[in-house]
Enzyme design. Structure first.
Site, PDB file in Angstrom:
ATOM      1  N   HIS A 135       0.877  -1.197  -0.168  1.00  0.00           N
ATOM      2  CA  HIS A 135      -0.119  -0.122  -0.015  1.00  0.00           C
ATOM      3  C   HIS A 135       0.851   1.230   0.036  1.00  0.00           C
ATOM      4  O   HIS A 135       0.569   2.049  -0.752  1.00  0.00           O
ATOM      5  CB  HIS A 135      -0.886   0.235   1.201  1.00  0.00           C
ATOM      6  CG  HIS A 135      -2.006   1.085   0.864  1.00  0.00           C
ATOM      7  ND1 HIS A 135      -2.942   0.708  -0.182  1.00  0.00           N
ATOM      8  CD2 HIS A 135      -2.181   2.230   0.976  1.00  0.00           C
ATOM      9  CE1 HIS A 135      -3.810   1.992  -0.409  1.00  0.00           C
ATOM     10  NE2 HIS A 135      -3.477   2.831   0.199  1.00  0.00           N
TER      11      HIS A 135
ATOM     12  N   ARG B 167     -10.993 -10.655 -10.840  1.00  0.00           N
ATOM     13  CA  ARG B 167      -9.671 -10.067 -11.573  1.00  0.00           C
ATOM     14  C   ARG B 167      -8.637 -11.300 -11.808  1.00  0.00           C
ATOM     15  O   ARG B 167      -8.837 -12.375 -11.232  1.00  0.00           O
ATOM     16  CB  ARG B 167      -8.736  -9.016 -10.732  1.00  0.00           C
ATOM     17  CG  ARG B 167      -8.557  -9.505  -9.396  1.00  0.00           C
ATOM     18  CD  ARG B 167      -8.105  -8.253  -8.415  1.00  0.00           C
ATOM     19  NE  ARG B 167      -6.788  -7.915  -8.723  1.00  0.00           N
ATOM     20  CZ  ARG B 167      -5.992  -7.331  -7.955  1.00  0.00           C
ATOM     21  NH1 ARG B 167      -6.264  -7.271  -6.426  1.00  0.00           N
ATOM     22  NH2 ARG B 167      -4.882  -6.953  -8.015  1.00  0.00           N
ATOM     23  N   ARG B 168      -7.198 -11.011 -12.366  1.00  0.00           N
ATOM     24  CA  ARG B 168      -6.228 -11.805 -12.706  1.00  0.00           C
ATOM     25  C   ARG B 168      -6.944 -13.282 -13.338  1.00  0.00           C
ATOM     26  O   ARG B 168      -6.213 -14.044 -13.368  1.00  0.00           O
ATOM     27  CB  ARG B 168      -5.846 -12.562 -11.193  1.00  0.00           C
ATOM     28  CG  ARG B 168      -5.014 -11.261 -10.362  1.00  0.00           C
ATOM     29  CD  ARG B 168      -4.491 -11.961  -9.316  1.00  0.00           C
ATOM     30  NE  ARG B 168      -4.379 -10.825  -8.330  1.00  0.00           N
ATOM     31  CZ  ARG B 168      -5.004 -11.100  -7.130  1.00  0.00           C
ATOM     32  NH1 ARG B 168      -6.013 -12.234  -7.022  1.00  0.00           N
ATOM     33  NH2 ARG B 168      -4.978 -10.414  -6.346  1.00  0.00           N
TER      34      ARG B 168
ATOM     35  N   TYR C  11       1.847   5.493  -2.031  1.00  0.00           N
ATOM     36  CA  TYR C  11       2.053   6.694  -1.613  1.00  0.00           C
ATOM     37  C   TYR C  11       3.683   7.157  -2.128  1.00  0.00           C
ATOM     38  O   TYR C  11       3.690   8.425  -2.357  1.00  0.00           O
ATOM     39  CB  TYR C  11       1.923   6.941  -0.203  1.00  0.00           C
ATOM     40  CG  TYR C  11       0.534   6.798   0.140  1.00  0.00           C
ATOM     41  CD1 TYR C  11      -0.291   7.978  -0.123  1.00  0.00           C
ATOM     42  CD2 TYR C  11       0.075   5.641   0.482  1.00  0.00           C
ATOM     43  CE1 TYR C  11      -1.755   7.754   0.119  1.00  0.00           C
ATOM     44  CE2 TYR C  11      -1.275   5.134   0.795  1.00  0.00           C
ATOM     45  CZ  TYR C  11      -2.173   6.404   0.430  1.00  0.00           C
ATOM     46  OH  TYR C  11      -3.386   6.267   0.573  1.00  0.00           O
TER      47      TYR C  11
ATOM     48  N   HIS D  86      -9.791   0.339 -10.043  1.00  0.00           N
ATOM     49  CA  HIS D  86      -9.401   1.468  -8.797  1.00  0.00           C
ATOM     50  C   HIS D  86      -7.937   1.855  -9.071  1.00  0.00           C
ATOM     51  O   HIS D  86      -7.593   3.071  -8.838  1.00  0.00           O
ATOM     52  CB  HIS D  86      -9.544   0.805  -7.441  1.00  0.00           C
ATOM     53  CG  HIS D  86      -9.039   1.748  -6.317  1.00  0.00           C
ATOM     54  ND1 HIS D  86      -9.546   2.831  -5.835  1.00  0.00           N
ATOM     55  CD2 HIS D  86      -7.871   1.448  -5.483  1.00  0.00           C
ATOM     56  CE1 HIS D  86      -8.808   3.313  -4.869  1.00  0.00           C
ATOM     57  NE2 HIS D  86      -8.023   2.458  -4.798  1.00  0.00           N
ATOM     58  N   PHE D  87      -7.174   0.713  -8.916  1.00  0.00           N
ATOM     59  CA  PHE D  87      -5.591   1.337  -8.913  1.00  0.00           C
ATOM     60  C   PHE D  87      -5.147   1.926 -10.334  1.00  0.00           C
ATOM     61  O   PHE D  87      -4.245   2.657 -10.249  1.00  0.00           O
ATOM     62  CB  PHE D  87      -4.748   0.327  -8.441  1.00  0.00           C
ATOM     63  CG  PHE D  87      -4.448  -1.103  -8.985  1.00  0.00           C
ATOM     64  CD1 PHE D  87      -3.742  -0.925 -10.256  1.00  0.00           C
ATOM     65  CD2 PHE D  87      -4.980  -2.272  -8.441  1.00  0.00           C
ATOM     66  CE1 PHE D  87      -3.492  -2.174 -10.939  1.00  0.00           C
ATOM     67  CE2 PHE D  87      -4.718  -3.428  -9.273  1.00  0.00           C
ATOM     68  CZ  PHE D  87      -3.905  -3.298 -10.512  1.00  0.00           C
ATOM     69  N   HIS D  88      -5.803   1.511 -11.410  1.00  0.00           N
ATOM     70  CA  HIS D  88      -5.432   2.396 -12.756  1.00  0.00           C
ATOM     71  C   HIS D  88      -6.135   3.595 -12.638  1.00  0.00           C
ATOM     72  O   HIS D  88      -5.421   4.362 -13.017  1.00  0.00           O
ATOM     73  CB  HIS D  88      -6.019   1.511 -13.813  1.00  0.00           C
ATOM     74  CG  HIS D  88      -5.155   0.434 -14.333  1.00  0.00           C
ATOM     75  ND1 HIS D  88      -5.431  -0.815 -13.683  1.00  0.00           N
ATOM     76  CD2 HIS D  88      -4.241   0.188 -15.138  1.00  0.00           C
ATOM     77  CE1 HIS D  88      -4.554  -1.760 -14.232  1.00  0.00           C
ATOM     78  NE2 HIS D  88      -3.685  -1.006 -15.163  1.00  0.00           N
TER      79      HIS D  88
END
Lengths: 540, 271
Positions: free
Chosen positions: A215, A429-430, A219, A366-368
C-alpha cells in the site's frame, strides 16, 4: 540550478521508454481478453504480458520518475550541485541492469507470477534478483537525497528546508522503509525457494510482508505528484502556494500513516486476525487526512491565481484560470481522477464493504484510476514543466500537449469506469479468459469492450506524449531561465524543528509498524507447519 | 532557526503527534480486539482474553467435540517439485528388477496394451504418489491394491525413477490426431473448471499431475468417472473430484479421446 541534466534526462527517458512498452502490453491484454478478439487459447501469454506490465509500471517506471525528479529537486531547490553524482549513475545502472535481468525470464515465460509475486507460485530466480537490483538502485537515491539535505543543512543552519526538498526526502524515507517488507519477502522467503535451497514457502507470511510494501508503494508513486501540486502548479499558473506549513504537514502525515495500513489488502486472508484488519482499516481512513489537506491547499492556491488574473465572485475565478496551460489542465484532470479513485478507495478500505468487490475487476479499475490517472498525468506535467530546463530547448506546441492530456483523461475514464462496473457485477480479476457467450457473462461484454477501447485511447495518448518529448528534444535551443518552485503566500522564515526534520515522524512510522505489523508477522513466522509446497512456473 | 529540542515533552509537536498517534492505536485496538468480538453475535467468546486472542488471529479449537473423521482413507503424500529429483543409477536398476512384476499390465517397455496407464517417461513423483496411496489404501483397485502392501518406500522410489527413466514411446493404440477441445485449452470457468492443459501439459505442468498424451482413453474416462462419483479420492485437495463432478459426459469423452490421440513425443515438459 540544474547541473546534472544528463543524469536527470537519462532517468526520465528510461522511465518513459519502459512506460511506453508496458502501455502497449496493457492495451494488448485488454484487447485479447475482451469480446473484440477470439481467445488466444494460451493463458500463459496473458500472464507473461501481465507480469511485464505490472513489474515495469509498478517498480521501474515510478521509481525512475521519483529518482530523476528527486535529483532535479535537490539541485534546483537547494541551489547546490548534486553530491555523489557518480553514485547516482551507479543507482541508475543498477535499475537498468535489474530491469533487464527481470524482464528476460519474464519474456521467456519463466516468471509469469505477476508483479505481486503470489507465492507459492515461484518463477525464475533471475526475475526476483532483477527486482531486488531495482530496489537497491533506488536505495542509493534515498541515501543521496538524505546526504545532500544533510550537507545543505550544515551549510544553511538558519534557513528552513525548501518545501520541495522537504517533501522529496520524506518520499525517499517512506520508500526506504516501505520497500523493506517486499525485500524481506524476497530475500528470506522467495529467493531461497527460487534458487532451489528450499521447496516449501509460507505463503501467508509472504502476503503479510508484501502488504507492508503494497500500500505504501502507492504513496511513493504519489509523492512526485503531490510535490508537483505544491511546488510546480501554483508557480506554473501564475499564483502562489496558499500555505507552506500545510504542505509540510501533509508530507509528514504521509510518512506516518501511509505504511501501517497495508493489511487492508489482505481482508480476505485467513491468516491475519480480524482485530488487526480493523486497526489497519481505521488507519487507512487516516490517509484521507493529508489528501484532504492537499486538496484544500491546492484549491486555495489555484483560487489565488484565478483572482490574481482578475477572476471575481465565488466561482468567477475558475473561469479566469489559464486553462490553455497544460499544467493547469493536468492538475484539474488529476484532481477529478483522484476524487473518483479516492471515493472507490473508501469502499476498498472498509472491512465489510470490501467483501463485495474483493478480488474483482473493481480493484484493477481502482488502482488504474489512482495510479494511471491521478498520478501519471502529473508525471506528464512534471516532464512538460522540466523538459525545457533539462534540454535547453523550448516546446513549440501547447496544443498537442493539451490534446495528449485530454486523451489520457478521457481514455482513463473510459477504461476504468466500466472496469469498476464489471467488478460490481462480480467479474474476477487476474483471469485471462472469459466466455462471453455464456448467458451469465453476456451482460459484461459491452463494458469490457468499452474498457478495451479506452485502453487504445490511452495508448494513443502515450504515443503522443513520447512524440512531444522527442519534438521538445529537437526544437530550437533557448536560454532557459533558472528552474524554480512555487513561492508561498507567506514564505517560511522560521519553521518548527518538527516540520524541518524527520526524526519524530520516522520514529512514529516505525513505531506504528511495530504495533500494526509486529504481532501478525511474529505469530506467522514462529508458527510451525504453515508452509506449503512451492509451485514452480513451467516445472515438473 | 531556534534550537528547540524535538524529542521532549516540552515540544508541542512532539506531545501532540505522539499523543494523537498513541490515542489512535489504543482506540482502534480497543475497537478491534474488544468491541468487535463482543459485537458479533455468532462469535462466542469465553472472556476478555479469549476475545483478544480471537481477534489477534490465534488459532483455537472452537468446539470441544472431536473433528469429523472421514469414513475413508485419505492420502498422506505431500508433493513437492523436488521430490525424487536426481535419482541414482542403482535406484533405477533396482526399479527395473522390481518392474518385472508390473510388466504384464503396464508392458515390458512401460507402454501398456491392456488399457492400463503407460508409465514409460511418466513423472516419478506421480508414480510414487499413486504407489504410496495404493499401499495406504487412499486409492483402491482390484489389480493394484494386492501388489502395493509388499512394497517398501524404497521399492516405490526405485519403481518411480525406473519408469521415469524409460523413453516415452508412441502409444500402442493412437488414433488420428484430433484438435484440442475447449475443455482442454479453455476449461469451463463458469463451472470452476480449469483447462486440463494448465496442469497436465500443453499449457503448463503442475507438480503431481501426470502427463496424459497417448494414455488409454478407456482408462482416463474410467478415472474421471471415478473421481466424479467419489469412488476415487486420493487427489490433492479434491482438485480432480471438483473438476470431474462439474464435467459433462461429452467433455469427459472429448478430453479422454483428445489426450489418447496425442503422441507423447510431441509433448515438451520444459517450454
Amino acid at each position: 540550478m540544474l547541473n546534472s541534466r544528463r543524469l536527470i534526462l537519462a532517468h526520465f527517458w528510461l522511465a518513459f521508454a519502459v512506460f511506453g512498452v508496458a502501455l502497449v502490453l496493457g492495451a494488448w491484454q485488454m484487447f485479447i481478453r475482451s469480446p473484440l478478439h477470439t481467445w488466444i487459447s494460451d493463458p500463459e501469454w496473458y500472464y507473461r504480458s501481465l507480469t511485464a506490465h505490472g513489474t515495469v509500471m509498478g517498480y521501474v517506471f515510478p521509481t525512475l520518475i521519483a529518482m530523476g525528479f528527486g535529483y532535479a529537486i535537490s539541485e534546483s531547490s537547494l541551489k547546490q550541485p548534486l553530491i555523489g553524482r557518480r553514485w547516482a549513475w551507479a543507482g541508475f545502472g543498477l535499475i537498468l541492469v535489474g530491469a533487464v535481468t527481470a524482464m528476460v525470464p519474464v519474456s521467456l515465460g519463466r516468471a509469469s507470477v505477476l508483479y505481486t509475486f503470489y507465492p507459492p507460485l515461484i518463477g525464475s530466480a533471475f526475475y526476483y534478483i532483477g527486482v531486488v537490483l531495482v530496489v537497491v538502485g533506488s536505495w542509493i537515491w534515498v541515501a543521496l537525497m538524505s546526504i545532500n539535505l544533510r550537507i545543505w543543512k550544515g551549510n544553511n543552519p538558519d534557513t528552513p528546508v525548501p518545501l520541495a526538498m522537504f517533501a522529496n526526502v520524506a518520499g525517499a524515507y517512506l520508500w526506504a522503509w516501505t520497500a523493506v517488507g517486499a525485500a524481506l519477502e524476497l530475500l528470506f522467503q522467495i529467493l531461497p525457494v527460487a534458487l532451489g535451497l528450499k521447496s516449501t514457502i509460507d505463503a501467508g507470511l509472504a502476503r503479510v510482508f508484501f502488504s507492508w510494501t503494497l500500500h505504501a508503494i502507492v504513496y511513493f508513486w504519489l509523492m512526485p505528484t503531490y510535490i508537483a501540486y505544491y511546488t510546480i502548479v501554483p508557480r506554473a499558473i501564475g499564483g502562489k502556494l496558499y500555505s507552506d506549513t500545510m504542505g509540510r504537514i501533509a508530507f509528514v502525515l504521509f510518512l506516518v500513516v501511509a505504511m501501517p495500513i497495508g493489511i487492508h489488502h489482505a481482508f480476505a486472508d485467513p491468516q491475519v486476525g480480524a482485530g488487526f484488519k480493523f486497526i489497519h482499516s481505521a488507519f487507512t481512513a487516516m490517509v484521507a487526512l493529508p489528501t484532504l489537506l492537499t486538496v484544500f491547499t491546492i484549491c486555495a492556491s489555484v483560487e489565488i491565481a484565478g483572482r490574481l488574473r482578475g477572476g471575481r465572485g465565488p466561482l468567477g475565478w475558475i473561469a479566469a484560470l489559464p486553462w490553455n496551460n497544460p499544467i493547469m489542465l493536468a492538475t484539474a484532470f488529476s484532481f477529478v481522477l483522484l476524487g473518483f479513485g479516492g471515493a472507490g478507495g473508501l469502499i476498498n478500505m472498509s472491512y465489510q464493504l470490501d467483501t463485495t468487490i474483493h478480488n474483482t475487476q473493481w480493484i484493477t479499475g481502482h488502482f488504474h484510476l489512482i495510479f494511471g490517472g491521478a498520478i501519471v498525468i502529473m508525471y506528464f506535467a512534471i516532464a512538460y514543466d522540466l523538459w525545457p530546463h533539462l534540454t535547453g530547448r523550448t516546446f513549440d506546441s501547447f496544443r498537442l500537449m493539451r490534446l495528449q492530456l485530454w486523451l489520457w483523461f478521457v481514455g482513463m475514464i473510459i477504461t476504468t469506469f466500466p472496469w469498476h462496473y464489471v467488478g460490481i457485477l462480480g467479474m474476477p480479476r487476474r483471469m485471462a479468459y472469459f466466455d462471453y457467450t455464456d448467458p451469465a457473462l453476456a451482460s459484461e461484454a459491452m463494458s469490457v469492450t468499452m474498457s478495451a477501447l479506452g485502453g487504445f485511447i490511452l495508448l494513443i495518448s502515450g504515443a503522443l506524449f513520447i512524440l512531444i518529448l522527442i519534438r521538445g528534444q529537437r526544437s530550437p535551443a533557448m536560454e532557459a531561465e533558472e528552474y524554480r518552485f512555487s513561492m508561498a503566500v507567506h514564505p517560511p522564515a522560521s519553521v518548527p524543528v518538527a516540520l524541518n526534520s524527520y526524526g519524530l515522524w520516522l520514529a512514529l512510522m516505525i513505531g506504528l509498524t511495530v504495533t500494526n505489523y509486529g504481532f501478525p508477522i511474529a505469530q506467522l513466522a514462529l508458527r510451525q507447519g504453515t508452509s506449503v509446497p512451492a509451485v514452480y512456473i513451467g516445472a515438473q | 532557526m531556534p534550537t528547540e529540542r524535538l524529542f521532549s515533552t516540552a515540544n508541542r509537536w512532539f506531545r501532540l503527534s505522539v499523543g494523537i498517534t498513541a490515542a489512535l492505536v489504543i482506540l482502534t485496538a480497543l475497537g478491534g480486539f474488544i468491541l468487535l468480538p463482543y459485537a458479533q453475535s455468532d462469535l462466542k467468546v469465553a472472556g476478555l482474553w479469549d476475545a483478544i486472542c480471537s481477534a489477534a488471529g490465534i488459532p483455537k479449537l472452537t468446539s470441544s467435540a472431536s473433528s469429523v473423521q472421514p469414513t475413508f482413507k485419505t492420502s498422506d503424500v505431500i508433493m513437492t517439485s523436488a521430490m525424487l529429483a536426481n535419482p541414482s543409477s542403482e535406484s533405477i536398476g533396482r526399479g527395473a528388477t522390481l518392474a518385472q512384476q508390473c510388466a504384464i499390465c503396464h508392458g515390458p517397455t512401460g507402454v501398456s496394451r491392456a488399457d492400463s496407464p503407460n508409465l514409460a517417461g511418466q513423472y516419478p513423483a506421480v508414480i510414487f504418489k499413486q504407489l504410496k496411496d495404493f499401499k495406504s489404501g487412499a486409492r483402491t483397485n482390484a489389480v493394484m491394491s494386492p501388489f502395493a502392501p509388499h512394497l517398501t518406500d524404497q521399492d516405490m522410489v526405485d519403481l518411480a525413477v525406473y519408469y521415469h527413466y524409460l523413453p516415452r514411446l508412441p502409444a500402442y493404440h493412437p488414433t488420428q490426431k484430433i484438435p484440442a477441445p475447449r475443455i482442454v485449452i479453455n476449461g469451463a470457468p463458469m463451472r470452476g473448471i480449469a483447462p486440463c492443459g494448465s496442469c497436465h501439459g500443453g499449457l503448463d505442468n503442475k507438480t503431481g499431475s501426470p502427463w496424459l498424451e497417448g494414455q488409454s482413453a478407456a482408462y482416463m474416462k474410467a478415472q474421471l468417472r471415478a473421481f466424479a462419483d467419489g469412488a476415487r479420492r486420493n487427489d490433492i485437495s479434491q482438485q480432480m473430484r471438483n473438476i470431474a463432478r462439474a464435467m459433462t459426459a461429452e467433455e469427459i469423452e472429448e478430453a479422454a479421446n483428445y489426450y489418447a490421440s496425442q503422441p507423447p513425443d510431441e509433448y515438451s515438459a520444459a517450454r
